[in-house]
Design a protein around this motif. Structure first.
Motif, short mmCIF file in Angstrom:
data_model
loop_
_atom_site.label_atom_id
_atom_site.label_comp_id
_atom_site.label_asym_id
_atom_site.label_seq_id
_atom_site.Cartn_x
_atom_site.Cartn_y
_atom_site.Cartn_z
N ARG A 132 8.69 14.53 120.92
CA ARG A 132 9.99 14.13 121.46
C ARG A 132 10.75 15.37 122.00
N ILE A 133 10.73 16.46 121.24
CA ILE A 133 11.40 17.69 121.68
C ILE A 133 10.70 18.26 122.92
N GLU A 134 9.37 18.26 122.89
CA GLU A 134 8.60 18.78 124.04
C GLU A 134 8.95 18.01 125.31
N GLU A 135 9.02 16.69 125.19
CA GLU A 135 9.34 15.85 126.36
C GLU A 135 10.76 16.12 126.84
N TRP A 136 11.69 16.27 125.91
CA TRP A 136 13.09 16.51 126.24
C TRP A 136 13.27 17.83 127.00
N LEU A 137 12.50 18.85 126.59
CA LEU A 137 12.67 20.20 127.15
C LEU A 137 11.96 20.40 128.48
N LYS A 138 11.23 19.41 128.95
CA LYS A 138 10.53 19.58 130.23
C LYS A 138 11.54 19.78 131.36
N PRO A 139 11.30 20.76 132.26
CA PRO A 139 12.21 20.96 133.39
C PRO A 139 12.28 19.69 134.26
N TYR A 140 13.43 19.45 134.83
CA TYR A 140 13.58 18.30 135.72
C TYR A 140 14.22 18.75 137.02
N GLU A 141 13.97 17.98 138.07
CA GLU A 141 14.49 18.33 139.38
C GLU A 141 15.72 17.50 139.71
N GLU A 142 16.66 18.14 140.36
CA GLU A 142 17.90 17.44 140.72
C GLU A 142 18.31 17.87 142.13
N LYS A 143 18.68 16.89 142.96
CA LYS A 143 19.12 17.19 144.31
C LYS A 143 20.61 17.53 144.30
N VAL A 144 20.97 18.63 144.98
CA VAL A 144 22.38 19.04 145.08
C VAL A 144 22.72 19.27 146.54
N THR A 145 23.96 19.01 146.88
CA THR A 145 24.41 19.20 148.25
C THR A 145 25.41 20.36 148.29
N LEU A 181 16.96 22.96 133.38
CA LEU A 181 16.44 22.89 132.02
C LEU A 181 17.44 22.20 131.11
N LYS A 182 16.92 21.38 130.20
CA LYS A 182 17.79 20.73 129.22
C LYS A 182 17.91 21.61 127.98
N LYS A 183 18.97 21.40 127.23
CA LYS A 183 19.12 22.05 125.94
C LYS A 183 19.07 20.99 124.85
N LEU A 184 18.65 21.40 123.67
CA LEU A 184 18.61 20.46 122.55
C LEU A 184 20.02 20.07 122.16
N THR A 185 20.19 18.80 121.81
CA THR A 185 21.52 18.28 121.52
C THR A 185 21.65 17.87 120.06
N GLY A 186 22.90 17.68 119.65
CA GLY A 186 23.15 17.14 118.31
C GLY A 186 23.09 18.17 117.22
N GLY A 187 23.40 19.41 117.52
CA GLY A 187 23.38 20.46 116.50
C GLY A 187 22.89 21.76 117.08
N SER A 188 23.27 22.86 116.46
CA SER A 188 22.80 24.16 116.93
C SER A 188 21.34 24.35 116.55
N ILE A 189 20.64 25.22 117.30
CA ILE A 189 19.24 25.52 116.98
C ILE A 189 19.13 26.10 115.58
N ALA A 190 20.08 26.95 115.21
CA ALA A 190 20.05 27.57 113.88
C ALA A 190 20.18 26.50 112.79
N ALA A 191 21.08 25.55 112.99
CA ALA A 191 21.28 24.49 111.99
C ALA A 191 20.04 23.60 111.88
N MET A 192 19.49 23.23 113.04
CA MET A 192 18.30 22.37 113.02
C MET A 192 17.10 23.11 112.43
N THR A 193 17.01 24.40 112.71
CA THR A 193 15.94 25.21 112.11
C THR A 193 16.08 25.24 110.59
N ALA A 194 17.32 25.33 110.11
CA ALA A 194 17.56 25.36 108.66
C ALA A 194 17.05 24.09 107.99
N VAL A 195 17.26 22.94 108.64
CA VAL A 195 16.77 21.68 108.08
C VAL A 195 15.24 21.68 108.06
#
Length: 537
Positions: free
Chosen positions: A356-369, A387-401
């Motif tokens: 789930r994390i791997e899929e979330w972190l995949k780069p995505y393309e977006e058109k901008v004008t 690039l997306k960032k992980l949501t719902g908590g800091s990396i440090a906090a999630m790492t602690a869990v």
């Protein structure tokens, strides 16, 4: 149909057991491989007589004969040693079992152990050439022969007796190997395998510092030796039931786990007492905490952790999840692990989260004008990668869990570490990465008996350690990865010098695989499976 080791010829069985993936049955980072060391030992031993290879002392009297990887089984006080057996003693023992006449004798013994209404499905299986995950052939064999077959038997039987043996391998009396190979006390009793039994006992003592109780754990070889005794117990059990005139039952055994089916509750209790008596004669005892008679065969045939997962997670499936943050997902896994510590289902749950994390972190393309300031009416459209960032908590906090999951479930800690490695790798700030990794190391590796965690943490930090030319790991296998190993991995002082000169310790770490290592942990089977599929296409 899955093939087991008994379907092999003596030479095939020797080759099978002398492979790295059978030499150790527990997971190690993908760059560890013992094939060249095992081949070197195999060539040096050849047909030499064991006693002629000894120096002036026996291995029974020496320390550090094996390479022990200690871990806290429950994250607290219960210690479990994972053993990388001394390759010379390992090879001598394999050779003993796989001499053509010895192998034929063993095959004949297992024919006698194969009794009506009792199915053993625990002999080491021959894996597929490419497995999608660690020991997948073995796990699928268990699922088919144990879980699925149990559910099928619910169509025929009303009750099921469930139990296992307390500390099975640690309680096996090596003398019972002699009884097993002689089929002592059964209609097949003989004295044909006395020398084979004596030599197996001799090598087991040498592998265990001269101890005369228990057998090591950690390889297909020791699982096979365990099955010699447990297969013999099947024969004793069958004959004891015959003597009592009991019928109308079916038994499935996987190593030390038993499931007995019957339509008569009182008869099933009588059968369970006979099993207990038979095992007591072999110094084996039933685990009272895991013993029960069930009239709900379908649900009790499924492992409790798997059933809990199915029952309590309607919000989660393979296609997606209703967890609105990764931290909640991790907390859910932590709470599950406290109900079912070190369970197989935890591996599945952590693997699902990792995907789930791997899929979330995949780069995505977006058109901008964009609108030119020089030409007010001029606009250009272009595609940029984001690039997306992980949501719902800091990396440090999630790492602690995730670290807490690893601490409390050491047997599956590498799955938690894979999730940690992926989260940390998503950070852009290198200093923040280093700070979190340093805290993870101190949290996990300052615990007593943290060898196993060291091995997997090094897999995560290797590229960073190489750049900085520093490494905090003291385990001999870890130092071999860092090319700083100066000591022998095993104590071979009991051998004459010519036997050990030139042993290729450095090949234990595969340099080509090490080059592919990234800060995100990849399991051996995953890489091989993916590369094989890519090649096939």
């Amino acid at each position: 149909m899955t093939k087991n080791i008994l379907s092999l010829t003596s030479q095939e069985a020797f080759d099978f057991l002398m492979k790295s993936e059978q030499y150790h049955s527990f997971e190690l980072p993908e760059y560890f491989c013992f094939d060249e060391v095992l081949q070197f030992v195999r060539d040096r031993i050849g047909k030499k007589v064991y006693e002629e290879c000894l120096s002036n002392q026996l291995p029974d009297d020496l320390d550090n004969i094996n390479l022990d990887i200690l871990l806290n089984k429950d994250g607290k006080y219960a210690v479990r040693p994972l053993i990388l057996a001394n390759p010379y003693l390992y090879c001598f023992l394999v050779r003993e079992l796989c001499q053509p006449t010895r192998w034929e004798a063993l095959q004949n013994c297992f024919k006698e152990y194969n009794v009506p209404h009792l199915t053993s499905c625990a002999l080491p299986v021959v894996p597929e050439k490419v497995e999608p995950f660690h020991k997948s052939t073995t796990i699928l064999n268990w699922w088919s022969a144990m879980e699925q077959r149990s559910i099928e038997l619910s169509l025929e039987y009303r009750y099921m007796f469930v139990t296992d043996i307390t500390n099975c391998y640690g309680s096996i009396n090596p003398q019972s190997i002699e009884w097993a190979l002689a089929c002592k006390g059964t209609e097949y009793e003989n004295n044909d395998n006395t020398e084979l039994a004596y030599n197996i006992q001799k090598y087991l003592r040498a592998l265990q510092h001269g101890h005369n109780i228990g057998i090591p754990q950690g390889s297909a070889l020791f699982d096979f030796i365990g099955e010699i005794v447990l297969g013999y117990s099947d024969l004793l059990f069958h004959e004891a039931l015959q003597k009592e005139g009991l019928d109308g039952y079916e038994v499935i055994r996987y190593r030390d786990d038993y499931r007995i089916f019957c339509n008569d509750h009182d008869k099933l209790e009588r059968i369970s007492y006979i099993l207990q008596h038979v095992l007591e004669t072999l110094n084996l005892r039933l685990n009272s905490q895991k013993t029960k008679i069930s009239d709900s065969i379908v649900t009790d045939s499924i492992k409790s952790d798997k059933l809990w997962y199915i029952y309590n997670t309607p919000i989660f499936n393979k296609k997606g999840t209703d967890f609105d943050s990764f931290e909640k997902h991790l907390l859910y896994i932590l709470m599950f692990s406290r109900e079912y510590p070190n369970s197989g289902q935890l591996k599945t749950m952590l693997s699902d989260l990792d995907r789930r994390i791997e899929e979330w972190l995949k780069p995505y393309e977006e058109k901008v004008t964009t609108i030119s300031l020089l030409e007010e009416k001029s606009s250009k459209a272009k595609t940029i990668t984001k690039l997306k960032k992980l949501t719902g908590g800091s990396i440090a906090a999630m790492t602690a869990v995730a670290v807490q999951i690893a601490l409390e479930n050491v047997a599956i800690s590498h799955y938690a570490l894979r999730v940690i490695s992926r989260m940390i790798d998503s950070l852009e700030d290198m200093q923040e990465k280093r700070d979190i990794i340093d805290k993870v190391y101190h949290k996990l590796c300052k615990q007593p008996n943290s060898d196993y965690n060291q091995l997997w943490l090094q897999n995560m930090t290797y590229t960073q350690d190489k750049k900085s030319d520093t490494s905090p790991y003291t385990l001999r296998l870890c130092q071999l990865v860092d090319d700083k190993q100066t000591e022998s991995l095993w104590n071979n002082d009991w051998l004459v010098e010519e036997m050990t000169t030139g042993i290729p310790y450095k090949t234990v770490v595969n340099g080509e695989t090490l080059k592919k290592v990234t800060p995100v942990i990849t399991f051996r089977e995953t890489r091989i499976y993916n590369e094989s599929n890519n090649y096939d296409r």
